[in-house]
Design a protein around this motif. Structure first.
Motif, PDB file in Angstrom:
ATOM      1  N   ASP A 303      38.170  45.967  36.149  1.00 23.94           N
ATOM      2  CA  ASP A 303      38.083  44.601  35.608  1.00 23.94           C
ATOM      3  C   ASP A 303      36.650  44.082  35.674  1.00 23.94           C
ATOM      4  O   ASP A 303      35.860  44.548  36.500  1.00 23.94           O
ATOM      5  CB  ASP A 303      38.996  43.703  36.465  1.00 23.94           C
ATOM      6  CG  ASP A 303      39.391  42.419  35.763  1.00 23.94           C
ATOM      7  OD1 ASP A 303      39.003  42.220  34.589  1.00 23.94           O
ATOM      8  OD2 ASP A 303      40.108  41.604  36.387  1.00 23.94           O
ATOM      9  N   ASP A 304      36.327  43.122  34.832  1.00 21.02           N
ATOM     10  CA  ASP A 304      35.032  42.421  34.854  1.00 21.02           C
ATOM     11  C   ASP A 304      33.856  43.378  34.816  1.00 21.02           C
ATOM     12  O   ASP A 304      32.825  43.142  35.465  1.00 21.02           O
ATOM     13  CB  ASP A 304      34.881  41.556  36.128  1.00 21.02           C
ATOM     14  CG  ASP A 304      35.979  40.510  36.254  1.00 21.02           C
ATOM     15  OD1 ASP A 304      36.639  40.226  35.248  1.00 21.02           O
ATOM     16  OD2 ASP A 304      36.165  39.985  37.364  1.00 21.02           O
ATOM     17  N   GLU A 360      37.140  41.402  26.991  1.00 16.24           N
ATOM     18  CA  GLU A 360      37.704  40.148  27.498  1.00 16.24           C
ATOM     19  C   GLU A 360      37.029  38.947  26.840  1.00 16.24           C
ATOM     20  O   GLU A 360      35.848  39.001  26.525  1.00 16.24           O
ATOM     21  CB  GLU A 360      37.423  40.007  28.996  1.00 16.24           C
ATOM     22  CG  GLU A 360      37.991  41.081  29.865  1.00 16.24           C
ATOM     23  CD  GLU A 360      37.896  40.683  31.334  1.00 16.24           C
ATOM     24  OE1 GLU A 360      36.775  40.537  31.843  1.00 16.24           O
ATOM     25  OE2 GLU A 360      38.953  40.491  31.936  1.00 16.24           O
TER      26      GLU A 360
END
Ligand code: C2E
Ligand code: CA
Ligand code: CA
Length: 406
Positions: A303-304, A360
């Motif tokens: 993630d991220d 995202e």
């Protein structure tokens, strides 16, 4: 900073916290020596922009501070923050070539906002988060921001009493524009404080050790709500966020496998989102746990990606199946050529490592089209669906197409 505050207790002392978002990704792409070079350049550059007598410091990688003594007014600290951020819109010239850093800054001033270094830093840090969130790039601390005083007992009771809500945000396959799954995001409305932002209560939970309980809640609440849909023939995915350390905490594997059995959800329907920070804390252990989870059929997403410091060589060892590129990079793919090239390279590298890419924070069609050209596999963002209560999103998942390759 303590010295500046003590030297002139009545004078206005400003603190600017400056964050640059992409050092980690740069390191992964052009080598770690260039991070040191970039950091040295950043500090020199800050000093050049500010007045003689202002002091600059490195707080941690990607985060720097400036202490401005004897300001005429509190507003002057915001002016300094603006100057710094404007200056960093110019590319930084490194030996390997120019790089544009995404800088945001938060400002606060003593004695109005706080009178000691630690609380003053907290104010500037909150302002920096606000600048990021509101996309204003700079912000002066607003006292009402700090007013959210979460109490341990209150959050503990909310988690234990199942008073948090699960919201889901769809993942959309770029090629088919179909929803193939959703991310579970926690929401909390406190009786005393009203709705509390997730970054605030999650950070609070991480700091106070409530995150273990919160994760257990999140896994069980998500699986309970999604169980039926996840067993449907369309086999959509649901993803669950794991805070750093939760993955390697004792008992995590039993927790997740126990919950899968209890709610009768196939392991292959669940994606665990793990941030780079989590991975860097204890890489060996992370790889071991992730490999065992993968062998049980669970899927793992990084993630991220880009805001932390995981190197791509390390990513190669991870049994992950997806890489989620952080929103701060995606914001730039339209209109910033260099930013777009960086995202394109990350997508190519991820594909070479056998990872699917999720972008995202896709907020408009132009960004989606640009990402499609770059070969991005999946998108998530306000453009394709905002997070909404599980009951509203679940019916969309049943209409999901059978997801071929994952
Ligand atoms: P995250 O994992 O990066 O989640 C994505 C965040 O981006 C969510 O913020 C989502 O609402 C927001 N977002 C999605 N699309 C867009 C867009 O197009 N534009 C913009 N500006 N934002 C977009 P949210 O829900 O406020 O959550 C913040 C963070 O809190 C999450 O970041 C995650 O790290 C954490 N979090 C949320 N729920 C949980 C949970 O149940 N457990 C854990 N451990 N962390 C959670
Ligand atoms: Ca996430
Ligand atoms: Ca994320």
């Amino acid at each position: 900073m303590a010295a500046a505050l003590a030297a002139a207790p009545d004078a206005t002392v400003g603190l600017v916290v400056l964050r640059v978002g992409r050092l980690g990704a740069l390191g992964a792409m052009i080598g770690y020596a260039s991070i040191d070079e970039a950091e040295a350049k950043i500090l020199t550059q800050m000093q050049l922009v500010l007045r003689v007598g202002d002091r600059v410091f490195r707080i941690r990688e990607g985060e720097y501070a400036a202490v401005l003594a004897n300001l005429r007014s509190r507003n002057h600290v915001l002016l300094a923050a603006n100057r710094l951020v404007r200056d960093f819109q110019q590319p930084l010239l490194l030996a390997s070539g120019p790089v544009t850093l995404n800088a945001v800054a938060g400002a606060a001033a003593a004695p109005v906002d706080a009178t000691a270094p630690e609380p003053l830093y907290r104010c500037a840090d909150l302002a920096c988060l606000a600048a990021e969130r509101e996309e204003t790039r700079t912000a002066l601390y607003r006292p009402e921001e700090g007013a959210v005083r979460i109490e341990h007992a209150e959050l503990h009771e909310a988690v234990a009493g199942n008073q948090l809500q699960v919201h889901l945000q769809p993942f959309v396959e770029v090629a088919s524009r179909r929803i193939i799954g959703a991310e579970s995001l926690a929401r909390w409305t406190s009786a005393r404080l009203g709705p509390v932002r997730p970054d605030q209560f999650i950070t609070f939970a991480e700091r106070t050790g409530l995150i273990g309980e919160l994760t257990r809640w999140s896994i069980n609440a998500t699986l309970r709500l999604c169980a039926e849909v996840l067993r449907s023939p369309e086999a959509p995915l649901v993803s669950i966020n794991l805070s750093p350390r939760v993955l390697i905490a004792p008992g995590f594997e039993q927790l997740i496998t126990g919950a899968l059995t209890f709610w009768n959800v196939p392991a292959t329907s669940v994606l665990l989102e793990v941030t780079e920070t989590a991975l860097m804390e204890d890489p060996e252990r992370c790889v071991a746990v992730m490999t065992r989870l993968r062998d049980r059929g669970l899927r793992i997403a990084i993630d991220d990606f880009g805001v932390g410091q995981a190197s791509l060589s390390y990513l190669k060892r991870l049994p992950a199946s997806k890489l989620k590129i952080d929103r701060t990079f995606i914001m730039d793919v339209v209109g910033d050529d260099r930013g777009a090239r960086l995202v394109h390279s990350i997508i190519d590298l991820a594909h070479r490592l056998g990872l699917q890419v999720v972008a995202e924070g896709v907020e408009d069609e132009a960004t989606l089209l640009r990402l499609a050209e770059m070969g991005c596999d999946l998108v998530q963002g306000y453009h394709t669906g905002r997070p909404a209560p599980a009951a509203e999103v679940l019916p969309l998942l049943v209409q999901a197409a059978p997801a071929p390759a994952r």
